[in-house]
Structure formats: C-alpha cells, structure tokens
Motif scaffolding. Structure first.
Motif, PDB file in Angstrom:
ATOM      1  N   SER A 153      12.786 -20.170  24.555  1.00  0.00           N
ATOM      2  CA  SER A 153      13.321 -21.424  24.019  1.00  0.00           C
ATOM      3  C   SER A 153      14.693 -21.243  23.363  1.00  0.00           C
ATOM      4  O   SER A 153      15.304 -22.224  22.948  1.00  0.00           O
ATOM      5  N   ASP A 154      15.175 -20.017  23.290  1.00  0.00           N
ATOM      6  CA  ASP A 154      16.456 -19.722  22.632  1.00  0.00           C
ATOM      7  C   ASP A 154      17.510 -19.451  23.705  1.00  0.00           C
ATOM      8  O   ASP A 154      17.410 -18.475  24.448  1.00  0.00           O
ATOM      9  N   GLU A 155      18.500 -20.301  23.777  1.00  0.00           N
ATOM     10  CA  GLU A 155      19.544 -20.194  24.808  1.00  0.00           C
ATOM     11  C   GLU A 155      20.333 -18.887  24.737  1.00  0.00           C
ATOM     12  O   GLU A 155      20.949 -18.487  25.723  1.00  0.00           O
ATOM     13  N   ARG A 156      20.330 -18.225  23.596  1.00  0.00           N
ATOM     14  CA  ARG A 156      21.080 -16.972  23.455  1.00  0.00           C
ATOM     15  C   ARG A 156      20.425 -15.816  24.199  1.00  0.00           C
ATOM     16  O   ARG A 156      21.028 -14.770  24.383  1.00  0.00           O
ATOM     17  N   ILE A 157      19.171 -15.989  24.622  1.00  0.00           N
ATOM     18  CA  ILE A 157      18.392 -14.869  25.146  1.00  0.00           C
ATOM     19  C   ILE A 157      18.015 -15.111  26.612  1.00  0.00           C
ATOM     20  O   ILE A 157      16.929 -15.595  26.914  1.00  0.00           O
ATOM     21  N   PRO A 158      18.906 -14.749  27.559  1.00  0.00           N
ATOM     22  CA  PRO A 158      18.571 -14.942  28.976  1.00  0.00           C
ATOM     23  C   PRO A 158      17.571 -13.902  29.492  1.00  0.00           C
ATOM     24  O   PRO A 158      16.916 -14.118  30.506  1.00  0.00           O
ATOM     25  N   PHE A 159      17.470 -12.780  28.792  1.00  0.00           N
ATOM     26  CA  PHE A 159      16.502 -11.745  29.129  1.00  0.00           C
ATOM     27  C   PHE A 159      16.295 -10.867  27.904  1.00  0.00           C
ATOM     28  O   PHE A 159      17.103 -10.882  26.975  1.00  0.00           O
ATOM     29  N   VAL A 160      15.193 -10.153  27.896  1.00  0.00           N
ATOM     30  CA  VAL A 160      14.929  -9.190  26.826  1.00  0.00           C
ATOM     31  C   VAL A 160      14.688  -7.826  27.463  1.00  0.00           C
ATOM     32  O   VAL A 160      14.289  -7.729  28.630  1.00  0.00           O
ATOM     33  N   THR A 161      14.948  -6.798  26.681  1.00  0.00           N
ATOM     34  CA  THR A 161      14.661  -5.439  27.115  1.00  0.00           C
ATOM     35  C   THR A 161      13.583  -4.856  26.215  1.00  0.00           C
ATOM     36  O   THR A 161      13.362  -5.321  25.096  1.00  0.00           O
ATOM     37  N   PHE A 162      12.918  -3.857  26.741  1.00  0.00           N
ATOM     38  CA  PHE A 162      11.898  -3.110  26.004  1.00  0.00           C
ATOM     39  C   PHE A 162      12.207  -1.640  26.221  1.00  0.00           C
ATOM     40  O   PHE A 162      12.416  -1.218  27.370  1.00  0.00           O
ATOM     41  N   LEU A 163      12.224  -0.854  25.161  1.00  0.00           N
ATOM     42  CA  LEU A 163      12.401   0.588  25.278  1.00  0.00           C
ATOM     43  C   LEU A 163      11.110   1.269  24.846  1.00  0.00           C
ATOM     44  O   LEU A 163      10.654   1.091  23.717  1.00  0.00           O
ATOM     45  N   LEU A 164      10.520   2.026  25.758  1.00  0.00           N
ATOM     46  CA  LEU A 164       9.273   2.728  25.470  1.00  0.00           C
ATOM     47  C   LEU A 164       9.449   4.203  25.787  1.00  0.00           C
ATOM     48  O   LEU A 164      10.072   4.551  26.800  1.00  0.00           O
ATOM     49  N   SER A 201      16.979  10.525  22.209  1.00  0.00           N
ATOM     50  CA  SER A 201      15.651  10.548  22.831  1.00  0.00           C
ATOM     51  C   SER A 201      15.672   9.714  24.111  1.00  0.00           C
ATOM     52  O   SER A 201      16.390   8.720  24.200  1.00  0.00           O
ATOM     53  N   THR A 202      14.861  10.115  25.062  1.00  0.00           N
ATOM     54  CA  THR A 202      14.746   9.396  26.328  1.00  0.00           C
ATOM     55  C   THR A 202      13.708   8.290  26.201  1.00  0.00           C
ATOM     56  O   THR A 202      12.626   8.498  25.645  1.00  0.00           O
ATOM     57  N   PHE A 203      14.067   7.125  26.733  1.00  0.00           N
ATOM     58  CA  PHE A 203      13.171   5.981  26.745  1.00  0.00           C
ATOM     59  C   PHE A 203      13.151   5.380  28.139  1.00  0.00           C
ATOM     60  O   PHE A 203      14.128   5.467  28.882  1.00  0.00           O
ATOM     61  N   LEU A 204      12.037   4.756  28.476  1.00  0.00           N
ATOM     62  CA  LEU A 204      11.942   3.944  29.679  1.00  0.00           C
ATOM     63  C   LEU A 204      12.411   2.541  29.303  1.00  0.00           C
ATOM     64  O   LEU A 204      11.925   1.964  28.323  1.00  0.00           O
ATOM     65  N   LYS A 205      13.341   2.008  30.063  1.00  0.00           N
ATOM     66  CA  LYS A 205      13.876   0.685  29.761  1.00  0.00           C
ATOM     67  C   LYS A 205      13.330  -0.326  30.771  1.00  0.00           C
ATOM     68  O   LYS A 205      13.401  -0.125  31.973  1.00  0.00           O
ATOM     69  N   PHE A 206      12.766  -1.396  30.218  1.00  0.00           N
ATOM     70  CA  PHE A 206      12.243  -2.491  31.008  1.00  0.00           C
ATOM     71  C   PHE A 206      13.040  -3.754  30.696  1.00  0.00           C
ATOM     72  O   PHE A 206      13.602  -3.893  29.609  1.00  0.00           O
ATOM     73  N   ARG A 207      13.054  -4.680  31.644  1.00  0.00           N
ATOM     74  CA  ARG A 207      13.756  -5.946  31.456  1.00  0.00           C
ATOM     75  C   ARG A 207      12.848  -7.089  31.886  1.00  0.00           C
ATOM     76  O   ARG A 207      12.159  -7.007  32.906  1.00  0.00           O
ATOM     77  N   LEU A 208      12.896  -8.157  31.098  1.00  0.00           N
ATOM     78  CA  LEU A 208      12.152  -9.369  31.396  1.00  0.00           C
ATOM     79  C   LEU A 208      13.092 -10.558  31.294  1.00  0.00           C
ATOM     80  O   LEU A 208      13.671 -10.807  30.230  1.00  0.00           O
ATOM     81  N   ASP A 209      13.294 -11.265  32.406  1.00  0.00           N
ATOM     82  CA  ASP A 209      14.116 -12.466  32.386  1.00  0.00           C
ATOM     83  C   ASP A 209      13.354 -13.575  31.670  1.00  0.00           C
ATOM     84  O   ASP A 209      12.158 -13.751  31.888  1.00  0.00           O
ATOM     85  N   THR A 210      14.048 -14.300  30.816  1.00  0.00           N
ATOM     86  CA  THR A 210      13.423 -15.375  30.054  1.00  0.00           C
ATOM     87  C   THR A 210      13.888 -16.756  30.516  1.00  0.00           C
ATOM     88  O   THR A 210      13.359 -17.754  30.047  1.00  0.00           O
ATOM     89  N   LYS A 211      14.853 -16.800  31.375  1.00  0.00           N
ATOM     90  CA  LYS A 211      15.380 -18.092  31.868  1.00  0.00           C
ATOM     91  C   LYS A 211      15.130 -18.205  33.349  1.00  0.00           C
ATOM     92  O   LYS A 211      15.060 -17.282  34.090  1.00  0.00           O
TER      93      LYS A 211
END
Length: 153
Positions: free
Chosen positions: A106-117, A143-153
C-alpha cells in the motif's frame, strides 16, 4: 498483532530477546552481548531511519506483549525487510510478514522488498510461498547472505 515504535519497549526486554542464543543462531552479525548501551544505540539507529526515510523497524506486539522487532530499512535504493522474533514466537513469522508486506504493497515508495538471510537458514519455503525469488549471494558487513526479492506492485 500490532506494530509500535521500539522506544515504547523496555530496554531490558529487547536485551533479553537479543541475548537469546536461539534468536541469534542465524544472525552472523550478532557477535557480541547486548547491553544497555548497545540497546540504546540500536534503538536510536532505528529511530534515525524513521526520521530520515519516514519508515523503519517496529516493535511487534502480540496481545499487547513484546514478541520481537522488524520492518523495513532503506539499503541504498532498496527496502530490506527484516524480522527478529523471540524464540517462543518463531511460528508467528509468516503471519507478521504478511501483515508487513500488506503495508508495503500500500506504500508507493516500495515497489519491491528484499530479504537477506544467512546461508545457514535451510527452511526457506516461507519466502517461496510469499512469492520471493532468489537474486543471489551478497556480502553485507563481511558476511555472506542469500538475497531474495519480492515485487510489491
């Protein structure tokens, strides 16, 4: 489930939460013991994000009790989502993430989010169910992380 700001939570609660080895097991950057001074610095840094970006990490409450913290933090041009729950609340992660991601959608500033695991995390089906896809490995603070992306728009 409600979200509030971290300064509303007793530092003692946050310190106990973040010194639990079950919580920090998959947090490669948590290589120290939390104390009152560090907790104050941490909460201050998270509040600075709210001032700078208009968004940041929340304290998360379940039935009015503190169960963890998480939310969105700007990393360059990307919004990264993080969630750190008390060990006895680990099972609530998907429900909390869905609520936070509804906010992001619902926030126009956020077209996608990332997750670092960290690569030590083996149970990643929850991210798949959310629709996140693996982007690759990244280095963050040594440190090494796995990066994931989720589109929100």
């Amino acid at each position: 489930m409600t979200f509030t700001r971290l300064p509303e939570i007793s530092p003692d609660e946050i310190i106990a939460h973040m010194n639990d080895p079950r919580v920090t097991e998959h947090m490669p950057l948590a290589t120290f013991v939390w104390d009152e001074a560090f907790c104050g610095k941490f909460v201050g840094m998270k509040e600075d994000c709210w001032q700078r970006d208009g968004l940041g990490h929340w304290a998360i409450l379940g039935d009015g009790a503190y169960i963890g913290w998480g939310g969105f933090q700007k990393e360059g041009e990307e919004w990264d989502f993080g969630l750190v729950l008390k060990a006895e609340c680990f099972g609530l992660g998907a429900r909390i993430a869905r609520k936070a991601l509804d906010f992001a959608r619902s926030d126009e500033r956020i077209p996608f989010v990332t997750f670092l695991l960290p690569p030590s995390r083996k149970h990643l089906k929850g991210l798949d169910r959310l629709g996140a896809r693996l982007v690759g490995e990244v280095d963050h603070s040594g440190s090494t992380f796995l990066k994931f992306r989720l589109d929100t728009k």
